[in-house]
Design an enzyme around this catalytic site. Structure first.
Site, PDB file in Angstrom:
ATOM      1  N   ASP A  54       9.282   7.025   4.242  1.00  0.00           N
ATOM      2  CA  ASP A  54       8.133   6.410   3.816  1.00  0.00           C
ATOM      3  C   ASP A  54       7.506   5.392   4.648  1.00  0.00           C
ATOM      4  O   ASP A  54       8.118   4.551   5.452  1.00  0.00           O
ATOM      5  CB  ASP A  54       8.362   5.631   2.442  1.00  0.00           C
ATOM      6  CG  ASP A  54       8.910   6.801   1.538  1.00  0.00           C
ATOM      7  OD1 ASP A  54       8.470   7.024   0.635  1.00  0.00           O
ATOM      8  OD2 ASP A  54      10.246   6.973   1.627  1.00  0.00           O
ATOM      9  N   LYS A  55       6.219   5.404   4.651  1.00  0.00           N
ATOM     10  CA  LYS A  55       5.273   4.411   5.433  1.00  0.00           C
ATOM     11  C   LYS A  55       5.297   2.974   4.711  1.00  0.00           C
ATOM     12  O   LYS A  55       5.642   1.983   5.257  1.00  0.00           O
ATOM     13  CB  LYS A  55       3.928   5.035   5.628  1.00  0.00           C
ATOM     14  CG  LYS A  55       2.863   3.688   6.229  1.00  0.00           C
ATOM     15  CD  LYS A  55       1.684   4.633   6.600  1.00  0.00           C
ATOM     16  CE  LYS A  55       0.641   3.432   7.095  1.00  0.00           C
ATOM     17  NZ  LYS A  55      -0.793   4.158   7.424  1.00  0.00           N
TER      18      LYS A  55
END
Length: 353
Positions: free
Chosen positions: A83-84
């Site tokens: 995930d960013k």
């Protein structure tokens, strides 16, 4: 003709009220860390770097490493995309065949050039790949909950009991599908020659998003047809312990192992080399495939091979009340999406972001 993109995914706890709230109010509300099966030996030409990143995609970090060490993208190995909008810890391997760099010097170079933290660095003799990943551990805080703490904890415990009993479908999350399915739709366009993406990595990623959409449709149908919580004739099962996959003619005594969380059915990621289920499970697969308008010829032309995916996740969830909300700690098998689990608790679109 463009197929209908039904993105609705059923819940296995639909009858149980959720707690609402939101995730990622702060970046450290969502913490994920890889669990790997490999321990670098200290020898070889692949430099493993365990990196913690925030606010960047795995691909962005990979490309910065490419530029910093003057490598080709395929010389950087990872176990998967993280995930960013999270504090994510994962391994990157750098293939340094021409010039082996001192590990401390490499760490200083990364720390001075890329906004990440390097936890350790060590050489190994093989590239780090998805096959080396066992799973990911998560600590996620659900904040801004509007119901009382006591009511929220009661609801969370009831949903947890349901998940511990039957697991959850191994749906792909919005991170793969794209907002409102835009990645999956782009993948369909690429497959049918209606869209051209110059970047080969991106093209393959978007095509895989469409494969993921079809996998989601299969899993959703198993829930809707009330055949999610049991095996059916013709299933290809996966042993959770060994990873072995076997086609079964009749569930028989295997159903108890399914209920014990030792085995699961597998879901299709369509392609010419995918092993197909038979009988009842195979009929459902064939229906999903027919509705997609795909063909083996089309898939081969786009170099899509196909595989199978474990059909459910069976996490053990720990619950802890925090000042700002409720924290859930759990581990998911590789490829599992935390949002798939969180949506069961939140029952709001905020659980997808």
């Amino acid at each position: 003709m463009v197929p209908e993109f039904n993105l609705q995914l059923p819940l296995i706890s639909e009858d149980l009220p959720g707690i609402g709230g939101r995730i990622r109010a702060r970046i450290d509300d969502f913490v994920v860390e890889e669990i790997s099966s490999i321990e670098p030996s200290g020898r070889g030409t692949h430099l493993y770097m365990n990196i913690t990143k925030e606010g960047m995609t795995t691909r962005e970090v990979q490309m910065q490493l490419v530029e910093l060490f003057h490598l080709r993208p395929q010389m950087i190995g990872t176990g998967g995309l993280k995930d960013k909008d999270a504090r994510a810890t994962q391994v990157f391997s750098l293939q340094l065949e021409k010039e082996k760099i001192d590990t401390e010097k490499a760490v200083r170079s990364v720390a001075g050039s890329i906004d990440v933290r390097v936890n350790w660095a060590k050489y190994h003799d093989t590239k780090f790949r998805a096959g080396h990943l066992i799973g990911n551990s998560f600590k996620v805080l659900i904040s801004d909950i509007k119901v009382s703490r006591g009511k929220a904890l009661h609801r969370v415990n009831r949903i947890t009991d349901r998940i511990h009993s039957i697991g959850i479908p191994n749906f792909y999350g919005e991170q793969r599908m794209g907002r409102r399915g835009k990645n999956a739709k782009a993948g369909w366009d690429i497959l049918h020659g209606e869209k051209n993406v110059g970047n080969r990595w991106l093209s393959r990623y978007l095509i895989s998003a469409y494969q993921s959409h079809l996998c989601n449709r299969y899993l959703a149908e198993r829930v809707e047809r009330d055949i999610y919580d049991r095996l059916v004739p013709g299933d290809i099962i996966e042993d959770h312990g060994t990873g072995e996959r076997i086609l079964i003619h009749e569930p028989g005594d295997l159903q108890q192992r399914y209920l014990n969380g030792e085995i699961s059915f597998t879901a299709p990621m369509f392609g010419p080399k995918m092993i197909r289920a038979s009988r009842e499970a195979g009929i459902l697969e064939a229906e999903i495939y027919a509705e997609s308008g795909l063909s083996n010829k089309l898939l081969k032309r786009n170099r899509v091979t196909g595989t199978r995916r474990r059909g459910r996740l069976t996490p053990r969830i720990e619950i802890e009340a925090k000042k700002r909300g409720i924290q859930l700690s759990f581990t998911l098998h590789k490829g599992g999406f935390a949002t798939t689990l969180l949506r069961e608790f939140m029952k709001t679109s905020h659980g997808q972001r």
